[in-house]
Design a protein around this motif. Structure first.
Motif, mmCIF file in Angstrom:
data_model
loop_
_atom_site.group_PDB
_atom_site.id
_atom_site.type_symbol
_atom_site.label_atom_id
_atom_site.label_comp_id
_atom_site.label_asym_id
_atom_site.label_seq_id
_atom_site.Cartn_x
_atom_site.Cartn_y
_atom_site.Cartn_z
ATOM 1 N N MET A 1 -8.478 -0.795 -13.817
ATOM 2 C CA MET A 1 -7.355 -1.106 -12.957
ATOM 3 C C MET A 1 -6.796 0.205 -12.392
ATOM 4 S SD MET A 1 -5.341 -3.444 -11.677
ATOM 5 C CE MET A 1 -6.241 -4.741 -12.452
ATOM 6 N N PRO A 2 -6.582 0.275 -11.094
ATOM 7 C CA PRO A 2 -6.063 1.504 -10.476
ATOM 8 C C PRO A 2 -4.667 1.882 -11.002
ATOM 9 C CG PRO A 2 -6.836 -0.042 -8.807
ATOM 10 C CD PRO A 2 -6.871 -0.753 -10.117
ATOM 11 N N THR A 3 -4.416 3.159 -11.032
ATOM 12 C CA THR A 3 -3.141 3.672 -11.525
ATOM 13 C C THR A 3 -1.971 3.132 -10.713
ATOM 14 O OG1 THR A 3 -4.225 5.682 -12.288
ATOM 15 C CG2 THR A 3 -1.849 5.791 -12.009
ATOM 16 N N LYS A 4 -2.153 3.036 -9.406
ATOM 17 C CA LYS A 4 -1.068 2.555 -8.540
ATOM 18 C C LYS A 4 -0.649 1.134 -8.928
ATOM 19 C CE LYS A 4 0.247 2.250 -3.709
ATOM 20 N NZ LYS A 4 -0.162 2.474 -2.325
ATOM 21 N N ALA A 5 -1.605 0.293 -9.225
ATOM 22 C CA ALA A 5 -1.295 -1.090 -9.615
ATOM 23 C C ALA A 5 -0.569 -1.118 -10.961
ATOM 24 C CB ALA A 5 -2.575 -1.913 -9.692
ATOM 25 N N ARG A 6 -1.034 -0.305 -11.919
ATOM 26 C CA ARG A 6 -0.370 -0.266 -13.222
ATOM 27 C C ARG A 6 1.055 0.271 -13.109
ATOM 28 N NH1 ARG A 6 -4.365 2.716 -17.028
ATOM 29 N NH2 ARG A 6 -5.132 3.535 -15.072
ATOM 30 N N LYS A 7 1.271 1.247 -12.205
ATOM 31 C CA LYS A 7 2.616 1.775 -12.001
ATOM 32 C C LYS A 7 3.524 0.679 -11.426
ATOM 33 C CE LYS A 7 5.174 5.541 -9.887
ATOM 34 N NZ LYS A 7 5.106 6.808 -9.175
ATOM 35 N N THR A 8 2.997 -0.090 -10.502
ATOM 36 C CA THR A 8 3.773 -1.197 -9.926
ATOM 37 C C THR A 8 4.131 -2.208 -10.996
ATOM 38 O OG1 THR A 8 2.708 -0.890 -7.784
ATOM 39 C CG2 THR A 8 3.759 -3.016 -8.180
ATOM 40 N N TYR A 35 2.803 7.967 -14.529
ATOM 41 C CA TYR A 35 3.930 7.227 -13.967
ATOM 42 C C TYR A 35 4.821 8.139 -13.120
ATOM 43 C CZ TYR A 35 8.091 4.303 -13.646
ATOM 44 O OH TYR A 35 9.148 3.578 -13.165
ATOM 45 N N ASP A 36 5.080 9.340 -13.612
ATOM 46 C CA ASP A 36 5.985 10.278 -12.938
ATOM 47 C C ASP A 36 5.323 11.108 -11.842
ATOM 48 O OD1 ASP A 36 8.175 9.518 -14.477
ATOM 49 O OD2 ASP A 36 7.681 10.953 -16.044
#
Length: 55
Positions: A1-8, A35-36
């Motif tokens: 899963m892409p980092t951007k999706a997990r951050k969302t 995240y940061d």
């Protein structure tokens, strides 16, 4: 899963369930550093323009 999706997902958990950043990151499997993280450049257009002008 892409980092951007997990951050969302982590941000949605914080808003909808009042959990901490650390807890939401742990739930979605995202490090706090990821995240940061804020990228310095939005895209490569600046780099490309410099390379083209020096050629």
């Amino acid at each position: 899963m892409p980092t951007k999706a997990r951050k969302t997902w982590a941000q949605q958990l914080q808003q909808n369930h009042s959990v901490t950043i650390a807890m939401s990151c742990a739930i979605v499997g995202l490090s706090r550093c990821a995240y940061d993280y804020q990228p310095k450049l939005q895209d490569d257009s600046v780099i490309v323009s410099v390379l083209v002008s020096t050629s």
